[in-house]
Motif scaffolding. Structure first.
Motif, PDB file in Angstrom:
ATOM      1  N   VAL A 324       0.860  -1.227  -0.082  1.00  0.00           N
ATOM      2  CA  VAL A 324      -0.070  -0.026   0.131  1.00  0.00           C
ATOM      3  C   VAL A 324       0.866   1.267   0.013  1.00  0.00           C
ATOM      4  O   VAL A 324       1.599   1.236   1.115  1.00  0.00           O
ATOM      5  N   LEU A 325       0.870   1.984  -1.218  1.00  0.00           N
ATOM      6  CA  LEU A 325       1.688   3.215  -1.158  1.00  0.00           C
ATOM      7  C   LEU A 325       0.977   4.480  -1.353  1.00  0.00           C
ATOM      8  O   LEU A 325      -0.174   4.673  -1.761  1.00  0.00           O
ATOM      9  N   PRO A 326       1.397   5.578  -0.604  1.00  0.00           N
ATOM     10  CA  PRO A 326       0.587   6.759  -0.959  1.00  0.00           C
ATOM     11  C   PRO A 326       0.136   7.153  -2.542  1.00  0.00           C
ATOM     12  O   PRO A 326       1.255   6.828  -3.221  1.00  0.00           O
ATOM     13  N   ALA A 327      -0.626   7.707  -2.741  1.00  0.00           N
ATOM     14  CA  ALA A 327      -0.955   8.304  -4.000  1.00  0.00           C
ATOM     15  C   ALA A 327       0.053   9.208  -4.610  1.00  0.00           C
ATOM     16  O   ALA A 327       0.361   9.226  -5.798  1.00  0.00           O
ATOM     17  N   ALA A 328       0.750   9.905  -3.710  1.00  0.00           N
ATOM     18  CA  ALA A 328       1.794  10.762  -4.149  1.00  0.00           C
ATOM     19  C   ALA A 328       2.844  10.104  -4.923  1.00  0.00           C
ATOM     20  O   ALA A 328       3.869  10.674  -5.339  1.00  0.00           O
ATOM     21  N   GLN A 329       3.043   8.706  -4.419  1.00  0.00           N
ATOM     22  CA  GLN A 329       3.972   7.634  -5.039  1.00  0.00           C
ATOM     23  C   GLN A 329       3.556   6.795  -6.140  1.00  0.00           C
ATOM     24  O   GLN A 329       4.022   5.784  -6.216  1.00  0.00           O
ATOM     25  N   VAL A 346      -1.303  -4.167  -5.548  1.00  0.00           N
ATOM     26  CA  VAL A 346      -0.638  -2.868  -4.966  1.00  0.00           C
ATOM     27  C   VAL A 346      -1.746  -1.799  -4.869  1.00  0.00           C
ATOM     28  O   VAL A 346      -2.460  -1.724  -5.688  1.00  0.00           O
ATOM     29  N   LEU A 347      -2.069  -1.376  -3.748  1.00  0.00           N
ATOM     30  CA  LEU A 347      -2.939  -0.165  -3.595  1.00  0.00           C
ATOM     31  C   LEU A 347      -2.344   1.016  -3.302  1.00  0.00           C
ATOM     32  O   LEU A 347      -1.183   1.269  -2.921  1.00  0.00           O
ATOM     33  N   LEU A 348      -3.308   2.010  -3.945  1.00  0.00           N
ATOM     34  CA  LEU A 348      -2.967   3.516  -3.647  1.00  0.00           C
ATOM     35  C   LEU A 348      -3.755   4.056  -2.810  1.00  0.00           C
ATOM     36  O   LEU A 348      -4.861   3.753  -2.532  1.00  0.00           O
ATOM     37  N   ASP A 349      -3.297   4.744  -1.558  1.00  0.00           N
ATOM     38  CA  ASP A 349      -3.813   5.401  -0.503  1.00  0.00           C
ATOM     39  C   ASP A 349      -3.816   6.846  -0.660  1.00  0.00           C
ATOM     40  O   ASP A 349      -2.942   7.523  -0.865  1.00  0.00           O
ATOM     41  N   PHE A 350      -5.305   7.243  -1.075  1.00  0.00           N
ATOM     42  CA  PHE A 350      -5.245   8.649  -1.166  1.00  0.00           C
ATOM     43  C   PHE A 350      -5.467   9.680  -0.020  1.00  0.00           C
ATOM     44  O   PHE A 350      -5.802  10.630  -0.058  1.00  0.00           O
ATOM     45  N   ALA A 351      -5.764   8.999   1.286  1.00  0.00           N
ATOM     46  CA  ALA A 351      -5.964   9.721   2.379  1.00  0.00           C
ATOM     47  C   ALA A 351      -4.694  10.567   2.997  1.00  0.00           C
ATOM     48  O   ALA A 351      -3.698  10.074   2.662  1.00  0.00           O
ATOM     49  N   ALA A 352      -4.977  11.561   3.467  1.00  0.00           N
ATOM     50  CA  ALA A 352      -3.912  12.390   4.023  1.00  0.00           C
ATOM     51  C   ALA A 352      -3.125  11.804   5.145  1.00  0.00           C
ATOM     52  O   ALA A 352      -1.949  12.332   5.544  1.00  0.00           O
ATOM     53  N   SER A 353      -3.906  10.776   5.956  1.00  0.00           N
ATOM     54  CA  SER A 353      -3.186  10.154   7.095  1.00  0.00           C
ATOM     55  C   SER A 353      -3.160   8.666   6.834  1.00  0.00           C
ATOM     56  O   SER A 353      -4.264   8.328   5.985  1.00  0.00           O
ATOM     57  N   GLY A 354      -2.780   7.925   7.995  1.00  0.00           N
ATOM     58  CA  GLY A 354      -3.027   6.493   8.115  1.00  0.00           C
ATOM     59  C   GLY A 354      -4.329   5.976   8.604  1.00  0.00           C
ATOM     60  O   GLY A 354      -4.295   4.783   8.546  1.00  0.00           O
TER      61      GLY A 354
END
Length: 356
Positions: A324-329, A346-354
């Motif tokens: 799971v990687l931040p959307a910024a990556q 592989v998931l993109l995480d669009f949240a600002a926090s965890g």
């Protein structure tokens, strides 16, 4: 991978052409009557997303304008349009299918084979159907499914590809107690294994060219695994005499393995999309062995069933999510998702926090 330097109103991951993936600024959409805006939390990277990024096309569907990718998405309702009673904060999965509802396929209850279909993050139509790899997505309210109580968003992010697998198992018929061969242990193949286990298959044999995905297949229910070479050689499975096979690798070698790995009179389900153009097929063997070849494409109503199966633990999908990687990556995430030796889903995480 390029990125805008100004602070975006909304981030979106878009393909502009072969090898040209951008995290860019888009206006935040506003829902109209009958629509909801969803704050996207997770987006799973699919093989079609990888094709648009690498080749600028999926099969015959070529990019003709920038396309926001992504159709495996979950999040929480942000706002609803006028007359749309969906409470803000409701956790939801998004059904990516856009069907006409009028053609003969839709009237027959086969919306997944609609004659005028669209799909989130797809270049099959022009203008393209923009996808869900964005901070906010607006869709018709009937296309969001509230999550069952207790199902977290991370696991729900796998519901869309799991529904594809669930539909393929349904196409195979009654699998209870049967020996099943699955070729290809990518994310869809491993989810097929999980769906087979949930449906009562007796023995599940999985083949792949890499060790890592085979380990994931075992973790979700495979009873045995076989590492195969790249050549179309069925020798390692020709004595298996499986009752049925599901081809999920999208290769002619995988299809050949299925044909020779099943018993006479068996069923082969074609799930993995093959390269465009004609594909070599051992047709004489299919004829003389009286095999049935059945196609499986996307899904329709299965998404709700899969969400419930995830909630009650019948689908053990957690091992399928390997990163799971931040959307910024996003660029790094796509590189990782394209390497089956290092990743499954592989998931993109669009949240600002965890926080989930």
């Amino acid at each position: 991978m390029t990125s805008t330097t100004t602070r975006p109103a909304m981030r979106a991951v878009a393909a502009h052409g072969a090898g040209d993936l951008r995290l860019e600024e888009r206006p935040i959409p506003v829902p109209g009557p009958g629509e909801v805006a969803v704050d996207i939390r997770y987006g799973g990277i699919c093989g079609s997303d990888l094709h648009y990024w690498r080749h600028g096309a999926v099969g015959e569907f070529r990019l003709r304008e920038p396309l926001i990718l992504g159709h495996e998405i979950v999040g929480r309702v942000r706002t609803s349009g006028p007359g749309t009673p969906v409470a803000p904060g409701t956790p939801v999965a998004v059904h990516p299918l856009v069907s006409c509802g009028k053609c003969r396929q839709c009237r027959a209850g086969r919306r997944n084979t609609c004659l005028d279909t669209g799909y989130l993050g797809s270049a099959a139509r022009f203008p393209h159907v923009q996808g869900g790899f964005a901070d906010v997505l607006v869709v018709p309210a009937e296309r969001v499914l509230p999550l069952p109580e207790g199902l977290d968003l991370r696991l729900a992010a796998v519901a869309e590809p799991a529904a594809v697998a669930w539909h393929a198992v349904r196409q195979a018929g009654d699998v209870r107690g049967k020996r099943v061969l699955v070729t290809g242990a990518g994310p869809i193949g491993c989810l097929v294994v999980a769906a087979l286990r949930a449906s009562g298959a007796g023995e599940i044999v999985v083949t792949d060219v890499f060790e890592a995905p085979l380990a994931v297949a075992e973790a979700v229910g495979a009873t045995s695994v076989i590492r195969v070479g790249g050549a179309a050689d069925p020798s390692q499975t020709e004595d298996l005499a499986a009752d049925l096979a599901i081809e999920s690798s999208g290769t002619s070698a995988g299809l050949r393995t299925c044909v020779f790995g099943v018993d006479r009179g068996a069923t082969v389900v074609g799930l993995g999309l093959l390269p465009p153009g004609d594909t070599p097929l051992p047709a004489n063997a299919m004829i003389t062995r009286e095999l049935r070849l059945v196609g499986s494409f996307r899904f329709d109503t299965e998404l709700g069933e899969v969400l419930q199966a995830l909630a009650d633990g019948r689908l053990p999908v957690d091992p399928v999510i390997t990163s799971v990687l931040p959307a910024a990556q996003a660029g790094e995430a796509f590189e990782l998702a394209a390497d089956p030796a290092r990743s499954c889903k592989v998931l993109l995480d669009f949240a600002a926090s965890g926080a989930a």
